[in-house]
Enzyme design. Structure first.
Site, PDB file in Angstrom:
ATOM      1  N   HIS A   1       0.833  -1.205   0.000  1.00  0.00           N
ATOM      2  CA  HIS A   1       0.000   0.000   0.000  1.00  0.00           C
ATOM      3  C   HIS A   1       0.870   1.257   0.000  1.00  0.00           C
ATOM      4  O   HIS A   1       1.996   1.230   0.507  1.00  0.00           O
ATOM      5  CB  HIS A   1      -0.880   0.055   1.265  1.00  0.00           C
ATOM      6  CG  HIS A   1      -1.892  -1.026   1.351  1.00  0.00           C
ATOM      7  ND1 HIS A   1      -1.755  -2.117   2.181  1.00  0.00           N
ATOM      8  CD2 HIS A   1      -3.071  -1.194   0.710  1.00  0.00           C
ATOM      9  CE1 HIS A   1      -2.804  -2.903   2.044  1.00  0.00           C
ATOM     10  NE2 HIS A   1      -3.618  -2.370   1.160  1.00  0.00           N
TER      11      HIS A   1
ATOM     12  N   CYS B   1      -2.471   1.190   9.805  1.00  0.00           N
ATOM     13  CA  CYS B   1      -3.603   0.399   9.276  1.00  0.00           C
ATOM     14  C   CYS B   1      -4.460  -0.226  10.376  1.00  0.00           C
ATOM     15  O   CYS B   1      -5.510  -0.798  10.091  1.00  0.00           O
ATOM     16  CB  CYS B   1      -3.132  -0.630   8.282  1.00  0.00           C
ATOM     17  SG  CYS B   1      -1.906  -1.746   8.917  1.00  0.00           S
TER      18      CYS B   1
HETATM   19  N1  LIG Z   1      -2.842  -0.427   5.042  1.00  0.00           N
HETATM   20  C1  LIG Z   1      -2.073  -1.458   5.352  1.00  0.00           C
HETATM   21  O1  LIG Z   1      -0.852  -1.364   5.350  1.00  0.00           O
HETATM   22  N2  LIG Z   1      -2.693  -2.595   5.630  1.00  0.00           N
HETATM   23  C2  LIG Z   1      -2.027  -3.794   6.011  1.00  0.00           C
HETATM   24  C3  LIG Z   1      -2.718  -4.963   5.432  1.00  0.00           C
HETATM   25  C4  LIG Z   1      -2.015  -6.246   5.728  1.00  0.00           C
HETATM   26  C5  LIG Z   1      -2.736  -7.428   5.146  1.00  0.00           C
HETATM   27  N3  LIG Z   1      -2.070  -8.622   5.539  1.00  0.00           N
HETATM   28  C6  LIG Z   1      -2.814  -7.337   3.650  1.00  0.00           C
HETATM   29  O2  LIG Z   1      -1.888  -7.798   2.981  1.00  0.00           O
HETATM   30  O3  LIG Z   1      -3.782  -6.829   3.130  1.00  0.00           O
END
Ligand SMILES: NC(=O)NCCC[C@H](N)C(=O)O
Length: 258
Positions: free
Chosen positions: A163, A248
């Site tokens: 992201h 997040c």
């Molecule tokens: N906004 C972010 O950095 N979100 C983390 C998401 C981690 C989750 N394991 C993912 O890969 O979507």
């Protein structure tokens, strides 16, 4: 009075199955993750944030990363449609929560995809990462939702991390910070400060000069403290194993008048 509310969602029983895309999978300790999440929530609350629990989505391993489900600009909430199919069901429950808080609600529709973690707001500038999770249609829909409200939407390529906000976030004065090897085009940001660690690029603005940061970024914290900021470090190691970061784990709502 502008609100200081933060949406959070408890880690669910399937957390250890969360997605990993840019790192090797390592085992997650669910008990430790719950303790770390509780400490993260306590730090928000200790700095004057009212935390609002979003209803659990226990079938969704990544539901704790609630930031990815919604983007709020002024009083409008745009419900995301994740570029990761396994994460789409996480938006259930988020719509009701933001509507109850007084937002009007919009949705990203097919063929658009967008993850909240790809959206970085710096004042009225809204940077959106076009990468693995957010596509061109998602960028267009974000523009359509927020430009009429006064946002200036700036799309930036993201190719090295999941992201945009895995690569960059912004300090209270608007300076964008990032770990340069993971930032596609630092020159797109008017003021950019490199930090020495990947997780040092992630700050949650707690208010005043205080920055919630990961304990895994001591050198970046030292750099920012030397510039007059006040880092507050929290260990989120179990979430970092799933490519999560401090940003997040919550959605901060600063613009709502309630
Ligand atoms: N906004 C972010 O950095 N979100 C983390 C998401 C981690 C989750 N394991 C993912 O890969 O979507």
């Amino acid at each position: 009075m502008p609100s200081k509310k933060a949406l959070v969602r408890r880690p669910g029983p399937r957390l250890a199955e969360g997605l990993v895309t840019h790192v090797a999978r390592t085992p997650v300790d669910p008990g430790k993750a719950r303790e770390q999440w509780q400490e993260y929530v306590s730090v928000l609350e200790g700095h004057g944030w009212e935390t609002v629990l979003v209803e659990p989505a226990d079938d969704c391993p990544d539901a704790v990363f609630v930031e990815d489900t919604v983007v709020v600009f002024r009083n409008v909430a745009l419900i995301a449609r994740s570029g990761a199919g396994s994460r789409r069901a996480e938006t259930s429950g988020v719509e009701q929560t933001v509507a109850r808080l007084g937002c009007s609600v919009n949705w990203v529709w097919e063929p658009g995809t967008l993850d909240g973690g790809d959206v970085l707001k710096v004042g009225d500038t809204v940077y959106v990462g076009r990468g693995g999770r957010t596509n061109a249609a998602g960028v267009q829909q974000l523009r359509a939702a927020f430009e009429p409200l006064g946002a200036r939407v700036v799309a930036v390529p993201v190719s090295k991390v999941p992201h945009l906000k895995s690569a960059v976030t912004a300090l209270p004065d608007g300076t964008v910070i990032g770990h340069e090897p993971l930032v596609d085009h630092a020159s797109l940001f008017p003021r950019f400060l490199p930090v020495p660690e990947e997780s040092g690029a992630h700050v949650v603005l707690l208010g005043g000069n205080r920055l919630l940061m990961a304990a895994s970024a001591p050198r970046s914290a030292e750099l920012l403290a030397d510039l007059g900021h006040e880092p507050v470090l929290v260990d989120i190691s179990e979430f970092e194993k799933l490519e999560g970061c401090v940003t997040c784990l919550s959605v901060r709502l600063r613009d709502l008048y309630a």
